[in-house]
Design a protein around this motif. Structure first.
Motif, PDB file in Angstrom:
ATOM      1  N   ALA A 151      20.698  25.573  32.993  1.00  0.00           N
ATOM      2  CA  ALA A 151      21.091  26.892  34.136  1.00  0.00           C
ATOM      3  C   ALA A 151      20.958  28.004  33.184  1.00  0.00           C
ATOM      4  O   ALA A 151      20.130  28.962  33.652  1.00  0.00           O
ATOM      5  CB  ALA A 151      21.901  26.598  34.900  1.00  0.00           C
ATOM      6  N   ALA A 152      21.394  28.523  31.879  1.00  0.00           N
ATOM      7  CA  ALA A 152      21.113  29.528  31.409  1.00  0.00           C
ATOM      8  C   ALA A 152      20.256  29.792  31.140  1.00  0.00           C
ATOM      9  O   ALA A 152      19.874  31.069  31.022  1.00  0.00           O
ATOM     10  CB  ALA A 152      22.642  29.483  30.086  1.00  0.00           C
ATOM     11  N   MET A 153      19.342  28.518  30.652  1.00  0.00           N
ATOM     12  CA  MET A 153      18.396  29.463  29.921  1.00  0.00           C
ATOM     13  C   MET A 153      16.962  29.520  31.236  1.00  0.00           C
ATOM     14  O   MET A 153      16.337  30.655  31.102  1.00  0.00           O
ATOM     15  CB  MET A 153      17.328  27.907  29.469  1.00  0.00           C
ATOM     16  N   TYR A 154      17.237  28.631  32.462  1.00  0.00           N
ATOM     17  CA  TYR A 154      16.394  28.952  33.176  1.00  0.00           C
ATOM     18  C   TYR A 154      16.936  30.562  34.318  1.00  0.00           C
ATOM     19  O   TYR A 154      15.584  30.757  34.303  1.00  0.00           O
ATOM     20  CB  TYR A 154      16.869  27.981  34.937  1.00  0.00           C
ATOM     21  N   SER A 155      17.587  31.056  34.462  1.00  0.00           N
ATOM     22  CA  SER A 155      18.396  32.135  34.259  1.00  0.00           C
ATOM     23  C   SER A 155      17.439  33.287  33.879  1.00  0.00           C
ATOM     24  O   SER A 155      18.014  34.099  33.984  1.00  0.00           O
ATOM     25  CB  SER A 155      20.237  32.432  34.258  1.00  0.00           C
ATOM     26  N   LYS A 156      16.814  33.317  31.989  1.00  0.00           N
ATOM     27  CA  LYS A 156      16.588  33.877  31.096  1.00  0.00           C
ATOM     28  C   LYS A 156      15.354  34.092  31.662  1.00  0.00           C
ATOM     29  O   LYS A 156      14.715  35.541  31.555  1.00  0.00           O
ATOM     30  CB  LYS A 156      16.721  33.600  30.433  1.00  0.00           C
ATOM     31  N   LYS A 157      14.642  33.738  32.924  1.00  0.00           N
ATOM     32  CA  LYS A 157      13.567  33.550  33.635  1.00  0.00           C
ATOM     33  C   LYS A 157      11.702  33.193  32.756  1.00  0.00           C
ATOM     34  O   LYS A 157      11.605  34.747  32.351  1.00  0.00           O
ATOM     35  CB  LYS A 157      13.175  35.043  34.682  1.00  0.00           C
ATOM     36  N   PRO A 158      11.903  32.951  31.682  1.00  0.00           N
ATOM     37  CA  PRO A 158      10.842  32.708  30.848  1.00  0.00           C
ATOM     38  C   PRO A 158       9.722  32.196  31.193  1.00  0.00           C
ATOM     39  O   PRO A 158       9.593  31.736  32.267  1.00  0.00           O
ATOM     40  CB  PRO A 158      11.776  31.551  29.493  1.00  0.00           C
ATOM     41  N   ASP A 159       8.497  32.943  30.836  1.00  0.00           N
ATOM     42  CA  ASP A 159       7.218  32.304  30.821  1.00  0.00           C
ATOM     43  C   ASP A 159       7.286  30.361  31.200  1.00  0.00           C
ATOM     44  O   ASP A 159       6.436  29.868  31.715  1.00  0.00           O
ATOM     45  CB  ASP A 159       6.589  32.779  30.344  1.00  0.00           C
ATOM     46  N   PHE A 160       6.886  30.338  29.619  1.00  0.00           N
ATOM     47  CA  PHE A 160       7.364  29.112  29.564  1.00  0.00           C
ATOM     48  C   PHE A 160       8.364  28.683  28.226  1.00  0.00           C
ATOM     49  O   PHE A 160       9.316  29.371  27.864  1.00  0.00           O
ATOM     50  CB  PHE A 160       6.096  28.295  28.367  1.00  0.00           C
ATOM     51  N   MET A 161       8.665  27.361  28.238  1.00  0.00           N
ATOM     52  CA  MET A 161       9.807  26.601  26.440  1.00  0.00           C
ATOM     53  C   MET A 161       9.080  25.948  25.980  1.00  0.00           C
ATOM     54  O   MET A 161       8.250  25.285  26.809  1.00  0.00           O
ATOM     55  CB  MET A 161      10.877  25.827  27.822  1.00  0.00           C
ATOM     56  N   LEU A 162       9.060  25.828  24.720  1.00  0.00           N
ATOM     57  CA  LEU A 162       9.317  25.529  23.376  1.00  0.00           C
ATOM     58  C   LEU A 162      10.388  24.112  23.086  1.00  0.00           C
ATOM     59  O   LEU A 162      11.308  25.056  22.504  1.00  0.00           O
ATOM     60  CB  LEU A 162       8.550  26.050  22.476  1.00  0.00           C
ATOM     61  N   TRP A 163       9.616  23.598  23.285  1.00  0.00           N
ATOM     62  CA  TRP A 163      10.915  21.986  23.013  1.00  0.00           C
ATOM     63  C   TRP A 163      10.859  21.722  21.148  1.00  0.00           C
ATOM     64  O   TRP A 163       9.089  21.258  20.586  1.00  0.00           O
ATOM     65  CB  TRP A 163      10.856  21.056  23.681  1.00  0.00           C
ATOM     66  N   GLY A 164      11.714  22.270  20.485  1.00  0.00           N
ATOM     67  CA  GLY A 164      11.186  22.806  18.708  1.00  0.00           C
ATOM     68  C   GLY A 164      11.365  21.384  18.186  1.00  0.00           C
ATOM     69  O   GLY A 164      11.831  20.698  16.798  1.00  0.00           O
TER      70      GLY A 164
END
Length: 434
Positions: A151-164
């Motif tokens: 939820a914290a990541m979603y709240s930052k409203k990024p364009d995409f997520m990169l799973w490392g």
């Protein structure tokens, strides 16, 4: 009988939603198409309806049939899109719209080249995501936790997520195709992660735990099954070597991301040979060729393990000194600007900076873990490359923002704890990497 019929009608939307096992999840975004991933509980016909925000014209994809042989997964391409737009969408299963209690939106990339400065954008980067499972976890205190991070990541409203990498963890019962499907399903279907999956585009690499067992290398006998799973459950746009690992590349605005595979060709840690394979010659040649031909402001190399730290510990690339030395030498000799690294694995977060005579420094941002167990830094981590004030020894993720005019782009890195509280921030300008 009448009351039973009324009750069935009232419950029908819930019954339809129950057919969705996980997703939707957004895969890659390009200028003329977007990948949307959906997994159902049983065989079904799945399609997507979508429309540009503020427009009433609805576009519909052809239904995709989900089957047990492919874990009931539908990979759907939205190809009636316009560049640089945001869309709302719906999931349709067996002709019925699915109700969700969060929005469903995706975006296409913008055509900015030769027209204007590139758009600003942001993305989340993190590694080491462990989802507890009582049926197969080891006895004792659970290793995973803190899923409020999603939820914290979603709240930052990024364009995409990169799973490392280490995006989930295979356990001892998982080393069959059936077991691997179970583990992927279990990690992907976490309820609290679904809004993030549905509204943020996702790209990924793997590391040892989502490739095979701990410290798995090229000898892992189920490597081709692992590759099949990766391609089924993630939505990367390409694979450079289709049947030899997950190496790939994508671009967002003026930044290119080089997705490296540190498992497929990797020699065992125990092999006593300074020239042993890490990425392998074929992958190294591709990377250096791709870097030298790239015009990107930032060329971000994404790898499961640390590259820049000289500490010969755990699975850092420093243990494979022949390849590491060659990589660093060629980046300098070929005069490749704008290179920096993203890595994970270590269950600590830090920024390493390697000063190089006669050229710009190389940075390696390690962000780990998100929800897996944290670890303590060891003595060798406190070396000359460690940037003061960047060591974090708790669960964390990063938001990375890219902004500014084309000739003076800036990357801003912010590290957050799982509650979404900022721990530190660092800016790196493209002019500093030349």
């Amino acid at each position: 009988m009448k009351s039973i019929i009324i009750a069935f009608i009232l419950l029908a939307p819930l019954w339809v939603k129950a057919q969705i096992k996980s997703g939707p999840m957004l895969g890659y975004s390009d200028m003329k198409e977007v990948l949307i991933w959906v997994q159902t509980e049983k065989p079904a016909d799945v399609s997507i309806q979508y429309w540009e925000k503020g427009d009433k014209i609805i576009h519909k994809t052809d239904p995709v049939h989900t089957a047990k042989a492919h874990a009931y997964i539908a990979r759907i391409i939205a190809d009636e899109v316009t560049m640089g737009k945001k869309y709302e969408y719906e999931v349709v299963v067996n002709g019925k719209k699915i109700a969700f209690d969060y929005p469903l939106e995706f975006q296409t990339q913008e055509l900015w080249q030769y027209r204007k400065d590139p758009p600003a954008f942001s993305f989340i980067f993190g590694t080491c995501n462990y989802v507890n499972d009582e049926t197969s976890d080891r006895p004792g205190r659970p290793y995973g936790g803190a899923d409020e991070a999603y939820a914290a990541m979603y709240s930052k409203k990024p364009d995409f997520m990169l799973w490392g990498g280490d995006n989930f963890y295979y356990r001892e019962p998982d080393y069959t195709r059936t077991g691997m499907i179970y583990r992927n399903d279990h990690a992907r279907s976490v309820k609290s992660i679904q809004p993030l999956l549905a509204n943020v585009h996702h790209y990924a690499i793997w590391d040892d735990h989502d490739y095979g067992p701990n410290d798995a290398d090229r000898s892992f006998p189920l490597k081709h099954t692992s590759l099949e799973m990766f391609k089924m459950y993630w939505g990367n746009p390409n694979y450079v070597f289709p049947n030899e690992g997950i190496t790939g590349k994508f671009q967002w605005a003026d930044v290119e991301f080089f997705l490296m595979d540190d498992r497929w060709n990797k020699a065992p840690n125990e092999l006593n040979d300074p020239n042993k394979d890490y990425w392998g010659q074929k992958q190294m040649t591709w990377l250096l060729d791709a870097l030298i031909s790239s015009k990107a402001s930032f060329k971000i190399i994404v790898n499961g393990g640390q590259v820049i730290s000289p500490a010969k510990i755990f699975e850092n690339m420093a243990n494979y000194e022949g390849e590491r030395n060659y990589l660093l030498k060629e980046i300098k000799n070929r005069k490749i600007p704008g290179v920096l690294f993203l890595s994970g694995d270590r269950h600590i977060t830090n920024l390493n900076k390697l000063e190089r005579e006669g050229t710009y420094p190389l940075y390696d941002l390690t962000v780990s873990p998100m929800t897996a167990g944290k670890a303590d830094a060891v003595k060798q981590d406190y070396n000359a490359t460690l940037v003061e004030g960047t060591l974090v020894q708790e669960r964390a993720f990063s938001k990375i923002e890219v902004a500014g005019p084309l000739k003076d782009r800036t990357i801003t890195i912010t590290i957050f704890n799982v509650k979404g509280e900022a721990l530190w921030t660092k800016e790196i300008k493209s002019s500093q990497l030349k």
